[in-house]
Design a protein around this motif. Sequence first.
Motif: not given
Length: 179
Positions: A60-67, A140-150, A152-158
């Motif tokens: 569970x910890x690994x899944x939440x951390x990686x997502x 050109x926008x350089x970005x990184x992307x998460x699998x999930x959204x939380x 406190x980080x905003x509306x997008x995953x990027x």
Amino acid sequence: MDDNFNDYFEPENVPDDKPKEETPEQREEREIKESTIDRTRGFKRRMFLWCLVAVLFGFLFYTVWSRYFHPYKTDCQERGVIMDVANEGTLVKTYECSMISERYISDTVHIYNSNFDFTIKNDSLAREANALKGTGRRVTVYYYEYKGRVPWRGETKRFATRIVPDGSAPVDTTTSRKQ
């Protein structure tokens, strides 16, 4: 009934009902053995359950951390025109940006159905994006992307790390990836 057949319903060696004579040491060992409980089976069961809980908690910890806390796409880039920059959020303010991607600009056959949305956490990068908003200048926008959204980080995953207008030298304004 006197037949010469063995009777299978009665055992041949019937034990006596007399108690055996035992020494005081044998009696003490027998009483100790009768009064103690064998806890090895219960201990093994508890250890198995604790190990199972530990493995499930680790998974569970690994899944939440990686997502949610580790970006799965890094050093990505997208070209287009920035259309909107807005400072949004009730408790945690982030800059939400919308950009028309170059894929949709160059494709005249299909109707584009969505904008490229990303979040900016850095104020200086948000001022730069705000200056480029609505000018029609390609960036050109350089970005990184998460699998999930939380929340406190905003509306997008990027999350944009730098924005480079076309025709200028790239300046590294990489933001930290801390939450």
